[in-house]
Each structure stands twice: as C-alpha cells, then as structure tokens.
Design an enzyme around this catalytic site. Sequence first.
Site, PDB file in Angstrom:
ATOM      1  N   SER A  97      -0.537  -1.293   5.761  1.00  0.00           N
ATOM      2  CA  SER A  97       0.045  -1.036   7.075  1.00  0.00           C
ATOM      3  C   SER A  97       1.296  -0.178   6.968  1.00  0.00           C
ATOM      4  CB  SER A  97       0.377  -2.355   7.787  1.00  0.00           C
ATOM      5  OG  SER A  97      -0.806  -3.062   8.086  1.00  0.00           O
ATOM      6  N   TYR A  98       2.075  -0.384   5.945  1.00  0.00           N
ATOM      7  CA  TYR A  98       3.260   0.441   5.715  1.00  0.00           C
ATOM      8  C   TYR A  98       2.860   1.897   5.531  1.00  0.00           C
ATOM      9  CZ  TYR A  98       7.501   2.207   3.438  1.00  0.00           C
ATOM     10  OH  TYR A  98       8.607   2.947   3.098  1.00  0.00           O
ATOM     11  N   GLY A  99       1.890   2.139   4.645  1.00  0.00           N
ATOM     12  CA  GLY A  99       1.448   3.508   4.401  1.00  0.00           C
ATOM     13  C   GLY A  99       0.868   4.166   5.640  1.00  0.00           C
ATOM     14  N   SER A 158       1.427   3.446   8.817  1.00  0.00           N
ATOM     15  CA  SER A 158       2.445   3.695   9.845  1.00  0.00           C
ATOM     16  C   SER A 158       3.310   4.895   9.480  1.00  0.00           C
ATOM     17  CB  SER A 158       3.306   2.444  10.051  1.00  0.00           C
ATOM     18  OG  SER A 158       3.992   2.078   8.860  1.00  0.00           O
ATOM     19  N   LYS A 159       3.516   5.132   8.189  1.00  0.00           N
ATOM     20  CA  LYS A 159       4.274   6.313   7.768  1.00  0.00           C
ATOM     21  C   LYS A 159       3.420   7.582   7.923  1.00  0.00           C
ATOM     22  CE  LYS A 159       8.297   4.669   6.389  1.00  0.00           C
ATOM     23  NZ  LYS A 159       9.589   5.140   6.933  1.00  0.00           N
TER      24      LYS A 159
END
Length: 290
Positions: free
Chosen positions: A199-201, A203-204
């Site tokens: 999710s971090y990747g 969203s970036k």
Amino acid sequence: MLQTGLQGKVALITGGNHGIGAATARALAAEGCHVLINYLRLPLQGITENDYLAQIQTETPGIALYNRKRRADAANVVQEIRTQGGKADAIEADLADPATIPMLFEEAEKRFGTVDILVNNADHCEQDTFLAQPGLAADGFPNATITAALHDSHFAVNSRAVALLMAEFASRHIAARKQWGRIINISTDGAPGFAGEVSYGASKAALESYSRAAAQELGPYGITVNIVSPGPIQTGWISPQQVAEISRVTPLRRVGQPDDIADVIVFLASEQARWLTGQLLSVSGGLRMP
C-alpha cells in the site's frame, strides 16, 4: 557559490519533525527561506511500549530509535533554525484530515506570507502484504495482510493529501498573481511495486502520477513540479547489519543520509532548476538507475 534565489521565499514542509523533512527545513532556511513545518507525532510501530521504554535512550539505528524520532515534535528543528538567524515555525496536524490543508496555508500566510515552495514529504507507512501469513519483514517490522483500513490510511496521506495540498497551493498562487512557484514531492524507489509494503508503494505511485499531471497544468502559472525518489535513507531505521548490505550493493558504497535528499530538494527549489519540471530524480547513490 550558487545563488539559489530563495532569500525571503516562504516554504511549507510536511513531515518536518525528523529525517528528510527536518533536514530540508534546515537547508531551505539556510538559503533564506521562511519555513513552516507541519508534522504529526506517530504511534509506536513494530515494538511494544515496554520494549520501547527499555531502549528509549539508544542511539543504535533500529526500531526503537526510529520510533523515538517519529514521536518527536518539531521544536528542536525550529530552535536550530532560529538560532542560526532563520525564520521558522511548526504546526502539528494530521494530513489525513482534509481540513488540515487550507489551515496550513492560512497559518503560513499569517506568519510569513503566501507559500512559494511546497515540499510534500510527510508519509504514512505500515508494512503490508498480499500474503495471508506474512510474518516479519527483513527490517524487523511486522507485516500485516492488506486490509481496507491499511489501504485507505496510506492513500489518505501519501496521495490524497498531496493532491489537495497542490490544489490549495495552486489556487492561492494564482489568486496572488504570483509568477514563481515550486512543488517538490517525495516518493520512494519502491513506487513501481513494493513487495512487503504494497500500500505504501502504490500510494507513492499515485503521488508520482499526480505530480506529472500537476506539472502539465501548473506550468503556465510559473509553477514547477518535480519528484524526488530516495533510496534507503538513514532516518533511524536502518540497522548496522542492513547498513553493511546496502552499502555493498550501492555504487557510491554507503547508505544515504537526510542531507543528501535535502540538498537535491534545495536545488529543485532554486533558480537553477527553473527549466526542470515533471521529472523524477532517483536520489539513491546509484542504487536505482531508471
């Protein structure tokens, strides 16, 4: 010596209480910018309260030190800047709340004037995965299986807040009839696909898409929009063992430091970068070569 043209400019920096954001605040202030820092003290991650308290004085990079930095306010950063003769202030506010966005610009205008430079550095990062039994990631932080809540908490800060901040910046910039503006958005080298931090990747990656669209739309108003994509940066989380491994595979043979990223951000904000927009710079010591 380069003349950055930043004297008297007003900068809004999110996530400025430690790491890259704090280094950027100090670096821009050293060039004469008036700096408003936004930050949010974050809860413990990957460690129990008892274990954290037992290790709270440690200076050895790892989970405990990283959590201590994430829990700090921005008072020390502001004081450092003021001691050096600069102008700085800080506001704690959660970017996941859309009401935070106009408030930050209003406060910047009250204290320093219309924002000229926006640095979107704050992020939300919890490790998650598609696996049903994820266990621990390589850095020792626990992975969780992706959920709706994990997805939404990442996108609320890492992409939605960035989009709203850019829109607010543009609206006020145009209303003030300004002809010069800079937006620098901080991504990650995992944006193309980040196993273990899905999710971090993702969203970036959305942040990067928003940035390119903004560069196209805001260019006619004198606003440049660029992306900095850091490799591994020692903000307190990289253990000595990981430092050795990262250094071994990095062409420049060391782990990145927050100042390495801050210096590139200063360049992108400077007059020297006036003909650069819509670009992604990998700042990783050569670890990633697009």
